[in-house]
Scaffold this motif. Sequence first.
Motif, PDB file in Angstrom:
ATOM      1  N   HIS A 140       3.480   0.681  17.717  1.00 21.58           N
ATOM      2  CA  HIS A 140       2.119   1.151  17.998  1.00 21.58           C
ATOM      3  C   HIS A 140       1.151   0.631  16.932  1.00 21.58           C
ATOM      4  O   HIS A 140       0.814   1.345  15.973  1.00 21.58           O
ATOM      5  N   SER A 141       0.786  -0.625  17.102  1.00 19.94           N
ATOM      6  CA  SER A 141      -0.119  -1.213  16.104  1.00 19.94           C
ATOM      7  C   SER A 141      -1.012  -2.254  16.765  1.00 19.94           C
ATOM      8  O   SER A 141      -0.763  -2.690  17.891  1.00 19.94           O
ATOM      9  N   ASP A 142      -2.037  -2.658  16.036  1.00 17.78           N
ATOM     10  CA  ASP A 142      -3.033  -3.583  16.581  1.00 17.78           C
ATOM     11  C   ASP A 142      -2.858  -5.048  16.168  1.00 17.78           C
ATOM     12  O   ASP A 142      -2.936  -5.937  17.019  1.00 17.78           O
ATOM     13  N   GLY A 179       0.825  -1.219   0.000  1.00 25.44           N
ATOM     14  CA  GLY A 179       0.000   0.000   0.000  1.00 25.44           C
ATOM     15  C   GLY A 179       0.853   1.260   0.000  1.00 25.44           C
ATOM     16  O   GLY A 179       0.410   2.330  -0.429  1.00 25.44           O
ATOM     17  N   GLY A 180       2.040   1.170   0.555  1.00 28.52           N
ATOM     18  CA  GLY A 180       2.953   2.305   0.614  1.00 28.52           C
ATOM     19  C   GLY A 180       2.649   3.307   1.724  1.00 28.52           C
ATOM     20  O   GLY A 180       3.333   4.325   1.850  1.00 28.52           O
ATOM     21  N   THR A 181       1.655   3.020   2.575  1.00 26.99           N
ATOM     22  CA  THR A 181       1.271   4.009   3.598  1.00 26.99           C
ATOM     23  C   THR A 181       2.361   4.223   4.653  1.00 26.99           C
ATOM     24  O   THR A 181       2.436   5.270   5.270  1.00 26.99           O
ATOM     25  N   GLU A 182       3.227   3.242   4.841  1.00 25.84           N
ATOM     26  CA  GLU A 182       4.342   3.398   5.782  1.00 25.84           C
ATOM     27  C   GLU A 182       5.616   3.765   5.029  1.00 25.84           C
ATOM     28  O   GLU A 182       6.288   4.757   5.345  1.00 25.84           O
ATOM     29  N   GLY A 224      15.392 -10.554   1.267  1.00 26.62           N
ATOM     30  CA  GLY A 224      14.826 -11.334   0.162  1.00 26.62           C
ATOM     31  C   GLY A 224      13.666 -12.225   0.580  1.00 26.62           C
ATOM     32  O   GLY A 224      13.081 -12.925  -0.246  1.00 26.62           O
ATOM     33  N   GLU A 225      13.339 -12.221   1.868  1.00 27.35           N
ATOM     34  CA  GLU A 225      12.233 -13.068   2.345  1.00 27.35           C
ATOM     35  C   GLU A 225      10.947 -12.244   2.449  1.00 27.35           C
ATOM     36  O   GLU A 225      10.980 -11.091   2.908  1.00 27.35           O
ATOM     37  N   LEU A 226       9.844 -12.838   2.033  1.00 33.60           N
ATOM     38  CA  LEU A 226       8.557 -12.133   2.058  1.00 33.60           C
ATOM     39  C   LEU A 226       7.597 -12.785   3.041  1.00 33.60           C
ATOM     40  O   LEU A 226       7.639 -14.007   3.238  1.00 33.60           O
ATOM     41  N   LEU A 227       6.736 -11.976   3.623  1.00 30.76           N
ATOM     42  CA  LEU A 227       5.597 -12.532   4.348  1.00 30.76           C
ATOM     43  C   LEU A 227       4.554 -12.846   3.279  1.00 30.76           C
ATOM     44  O   LEU A 227       4.147 -11.953   2.524  1.00 30.76           O
ATOM     45  N   VAL A 268      -8.960  -4.711  23.156  1.00 29.71           N
ATOM     46  CA  VAL A 268      -9.236  -3.309  23.489  1.00 29.71           C
ATOM     47  C   VAL A 268      -7.975  -2.491  23.258  1.00 29.71           C
ATOM     48  O   VAL A 268      -6.860  -3.010  23.363  1.00 29.71           O
ATOM     49  N   ARG A 269      -8.145  -1.239  22.944  1.00 28.49           N
ATOM     50  CA  ARG A 269      -6.986  -0.385  22.660  1.00 28.49           C
ATOM     51  C   ARG A 269      -7.388   1.068  22.894  1.00 28.49           C
ATOM     52  O   ARG A 269      -8.572   1.403  22.977  1.00 28.49           O
ATOM     53  N   MET A 270      -6.386   1.918  23.008  1.00 32.92           N
ATOM     54  CA  MET A 270      -6.668   3.337  23.204  1.00 32.92           C
ATOM     55  C   MET A 270      -5.655   4.142  22.419  1.00 32.92           C
ATOM     56  O   MET A 270      -4.480   3.781  22.354  1.00 32.92           O
ATOM     57  N   GLU A 318      -2.800   9.493  16.315  1.00 35.13           N
ATOM     58  CA  GLU A 318      -3.148   8.598  15.205  1.00 35.13           C
ATOM     59  C   GLU A 318      -3.059   7.121  15.567  1.00 35.13           C
ATOM     60  O   GLU A 318      -3.847   6.308  15.123  1.00 35.13           O
ATOM     61  N   ARG A 319      -2.051   6.771  16.367  1.00 32.45           N
ATOM     62  CA  ARG A 319      -1.801   5.337  16.606  1.00 32.45           C
ATOM     63  C   ARG A 319      -2.061   4.957  18.059  1.00 32.45           C
ATOM     64  O   ARG A 319      -1.976   5.804  18.944  1.00 32.45           O
ATOM     65  N   PRO A 320      -2.323   3.695  18.312  1.00 33.95           N
ATOM     66  CA  PRO A 320      -2.623   3.286  19.683  1.00 33.95           C
ATOM     67  C   PRO A 320      -1.426   3.441  20.627  1.00 33.95           C
ATOM     68  O   PRO A 320      -0.278   3.259  20.207  1.00 33.95           O
ATOM     69  N   ILE A 321      -1.718   3.795  21.878  1.00 41.53           N
ATOM     70  CA  ILE A 321      -0.653   3.823  22.888  1.00 41.53           C
ATOM     71  C   ILE A 321      -0.742   2.582  23.787  1.00 41.53           C
ATOM     72  O   ILE A 321       0.185   2.286  24.529  1.00 41.53           O
TER      73      ILE A 321
HETATM   74  C1  LIG Z   1      -2.432   7.926   9.740  1.00 43.53           C
HETATM   75  C2  LIG Z   1      -2.142   6.497  10.079  1.00 43.53           C
HETATM   76  C3  LIG Z   1      -2.785   5.902  11.158  1.00 43.53           C
HETATM   77  C4  LIG Z   1      -2.526   4.571  11.495  1.00 43.53           C
HETATM   78  N1  LIG Z   1      -3.165   4.013  12.558  1.00 43.53           N
HETATM   79  C5  LIG Z   1      -2.950   2.698  12.851  1.00 43.53           C
HETATM   80  C6  LIG Z   1      -3.649   2.058  13.934  1.00 43.53           C
HETATM   81  O1  LIG Z   1      -4.513   2.640  14.600  1.00 43.53           O
HETATM   82  N2  LIG Z   1      -3.353   0.758  14.200  1.00 43.53           N
HETATM   83  C7  LIG Z   1      -2.459   0.036  13.450  1.00 43.53           C
HETATM   84  O2  LIG Z   1      -2.239  -1.129  13.708  1.00 43.53           O
HETATM   85  N3  LIG Z   1      -1.799   0.619  12.411  1.00 43.53           N
HETATM   86  C8  LIG Z   1      -2.026   1.914  12.095  1.00 43.53           C
HETATM   87  N4  LIG Z   1      -1.382   2.486  11.035  1.00 43.53           N
HETATM   88  C9  LIG Z   1      -0.473   1.651  10.248  1.00 43.53           C
HETATM   89  C10 LIG Z   1      -1.179   1.033   9.019  1.00 43.53           C
HETATM   90  O3  LIG Z   1      -1.900  -0.089   9.425  1.00 43.53           O
HETATM   91  C11 LIG Z   1      -0.098   0.652   8.056  1.00 43.53           C
HETATM   92  O4  LIG Z   1       0.343   1.892   7.545  1.00 43.53           O
HETATM   93  C12 LIG Z   1      -0.489  -0.241   6.884  1.00 43.53           C
HETATM   94  O5  LIG Z   1      -1.139  -1.411   7.251  1.00 43.53           O
HETATM   95  C13 LIG Z   1       0.799  -0.634   6.157  1.00 43.53           C
HETATM   96  O6  LIG Z   1       0.485  -1.392   5.012  1.00 43.53           O
HETATM   97  P1  LIG Z   1       1.089  -0.982   3.596  1.00 43.53           P
HETATM   98  O7  LIG Z   1       0.670  -2.030   2.652  1.00 43.53           O
HETATM   99  O8  LIG Z   1       0.734   0.423   3.245  1.00 43.53           O
HETATM  100  O9  LIG Z   1       2.634  -1.058   3.917  1.00 43.53           O
HETATM  101  P2  LIG Z   1       3.853  -0.537   3.033  1.00 43.53           P
HETATM  102  O10 LIG Z   1       4.129   0.886   3.366  1.00 43.53           O
HETATM  103  O11 LIG Z   1       3.634  -0.871   1.608  1.00 43.53           O
HETATM  104  O12 LIG Z   1       5.023  -1.445   3.597  1.00 43.53           O
HETATM  105  C14 LIG Z   1       5.426  -1.330   4.949  1.00 43.53           C
HETATM  106  C15 LIG Z   1       6.676  -2.162   5.190  1.00 43.53           C
HETATM  107  O13 LIG Z   1       6.370  -3.542   5.082  1.00 43.53           O
HETATM  108  C16 LIG Z   1       7.198  -4.182   4.111  1.00 43.53           C
HETATM  109  N5  LIG Z   1       6.327  -5.150   3.432  1.00 43.53           N
HETATM  110  C17 LIG Z   1       5.067  -4.942   2.953  1.00 43.53           C
HETATM  111  N6  LIG Z   1       4.544  -6.096   2.526  1.00 43.53           N
HETATM  112  C18 LIG Z   1       5.474  -7.050   2.724  1.00 43.53           C
HETATM  113  C19 LIG Z   1       5.507  -8.469   2.509  1.00 43.53           C
HETATM  114  N7  LIG Z   1       4.468  -9.133   1.986  1.00 43.53           N
HETATM  115  N8  LIG Z   1       6.628  -9.138   2.852  1.00 43.53           N
HETATM  116  C20 LIG Z   1       7.702  -8.484   3.370  1.00 43.53           C
HETATM  117  N9  LIG Z   1       7.731  -7.159   3.620  1.00 43.53           N
HETATM  118  C21 LIG Z   1       6.616  -6.453   3.299  1.00 43.53           C
HETATM  119  C22 LIG Z   1       7.744  -3.083   3.232  1.00 43.53           C
HETATM  120  O14 LIG Z   1       9.029  -3.412   2.762  1.00 43.53           O
HETATM  121  C23 LIG Z   1       7.814  -1.905   4.204  1.00 43.53           C
HETATM  122  O15 LIG Z   1       9.008  -1.930   4.927  1.00 43.53           O
HETATM  123  C24 LIG Z   1      -1.618   3.814  10.700  1.00 43.53           C
HETATM  124  C25 LIG Z   1      -0.965   4.410   9.605  1.00 43.53           C
HETATM  125  C26 LIG Z   1      -1.224   5.730   9.292  1.00 43.53           C
HETATM  126  C27 LIG Z   1      -0.520   6.342   8.097  1.00 43.53           C
END
Ligand SMILES: Cc1cc2nc3c(=O)[nH]c(=O)nc-3n(C[C@H](O)[C@H](O)[C@H](O)COP(=O)(O)OP(=O)(O)OC[C@H]3O[C@@H](n4cnc5c(N)ncnc54)[C@H](O)[C@@H]3O)c2cc1C
Length: 290
Positions: free
Chosen positions: A122-124, A33-36, A164-167, A184-186, A190-193
């Motif tokens: 900080h994730s669920d 997704g690229g969100t991280e 080189g290893e993938l999930l 449960v979470r709080m 943006e992210r849970p503490i």
């Molecule tokens: C504003 C905001 C709020 C958020 N709030 C929360 C929250 O409340 N709770 C929570 O849990 N999360 C939260 N997140 C995190 C969010 O869940 C993640 O950003 C999202 O799930 C990441 O997925 P992605 O596909 O975009 O990752 P990407 O950005 O595409 O990848 C993230 C990392 O994972 C690696 N990767 C991806 N897929 C694979 C694979 N199959 N094998 C090996 N490596 C891989 C990539 O190399 C990279 O390093 C938040 C994020 C944002 C931006």
Amino acid sequence: MKLPPFSVHRPESVQEASRLLAELGDEAAAYCGGTELLLAMKLGLAEYAHLVDLKRVAALHGVTSSGTSLRIGASTTHYELESSPQVRAWCPAFAAMTSEVANIRVRSVGTLGGNLCFADPHSDPATFLIAAGASMLCRKAADTRRVPAAEFVTGPYQTVLEPGELLVAVELPALPDQAGIGHVRMKLHERPIVTVTAMVQLTGGAVSHALLAIGSVNAVPLSADAAASLLGAGTGDFDARADACARQAAIAVRPLSDGDSSPEYLRHLVYVHSRRALTEAFAAARDASS
Ligand SMILES: Cc1cc2nc3c(=O)[nH]c(=O)nc-3n(C[C@H](O)[C@H](O)[C@H](O)COP(=O)(O)OP(=O)(O)OC[C@H]3O[C@@H](n4cnc5c(N)ncnc54)[C@H](O)[C@@H]3O)c2cc1C
């Protein structure tokens, strides 16, 4: 914020993606997704000359049941999970947990695999999957291995994955008979503490198995075997014993100092949320037993 230039590679199989990552080495990262990853690159926290886009790898998508576990492809988005009738039927608590992740914009493109592999403390999902007894299916070239969820994250932004290893997928087992889950979470921003998931199983109305997983506080999610303090607890004494178990959990955590909250406050949150998660799991287990 501007992204530095990079080349994008679009493999269509796990093997091809794994080979590309191995060949390109430290210069490359996978993304879905690229969100991280793209955000980290925009902020200048990471720099890669090559990105390996996983979206076209069909084997990383989709949800299938083997009868004993649900196989969730790593590239499944949070939104696909929360809205999947199959996921909701298999484990309603997992679908509900997913629906609370981030916001709809992030859930629409962010994936379960991306969340787990980025390993932000900080994730669920990681916490939930530990208490649910899930496994991670990982693959490098032709080699596949299964890693228990409790061993997958090794530190902040670190996992057991080798270069080189993938999930490939997450395997979520069926909840045992007469068992329930509470998550449960709080969050303050943006992210849970604090994130807590409890699993309680009953036999003849008394606790026969219990697990407590605590995330978003420690560097890695903490897996506490709550069975010792809860074994044999029933309707009459569950509350008191869950309270003692939650107090123990609050002592066991080593709170990160990456936010505004004091360690004392975080420990208090762990206590309150552990107690609540255990209570919810016990109630769900009783419902499942009736
Ligand atoms: C504003 C905001 C709020 C958020 N709030 C929360 C929250 O409340 N709770 C929570 O849990 N999360 C939260 N997140 C995190 C969010 O869940 C993640 O950003 C999202 O799930 C990441 O997925 P992605 O596909 O975009 O990752 P990407 O950005 O595409 O990848 C993230 C990392 O994972 C690696 N990767 C991806 N897929 C694979 C694979 N199959 N094998 C090996 N490596 C891989 C990539 O190399 C990279 O390093 C938040 C994020 C944002 C931006």
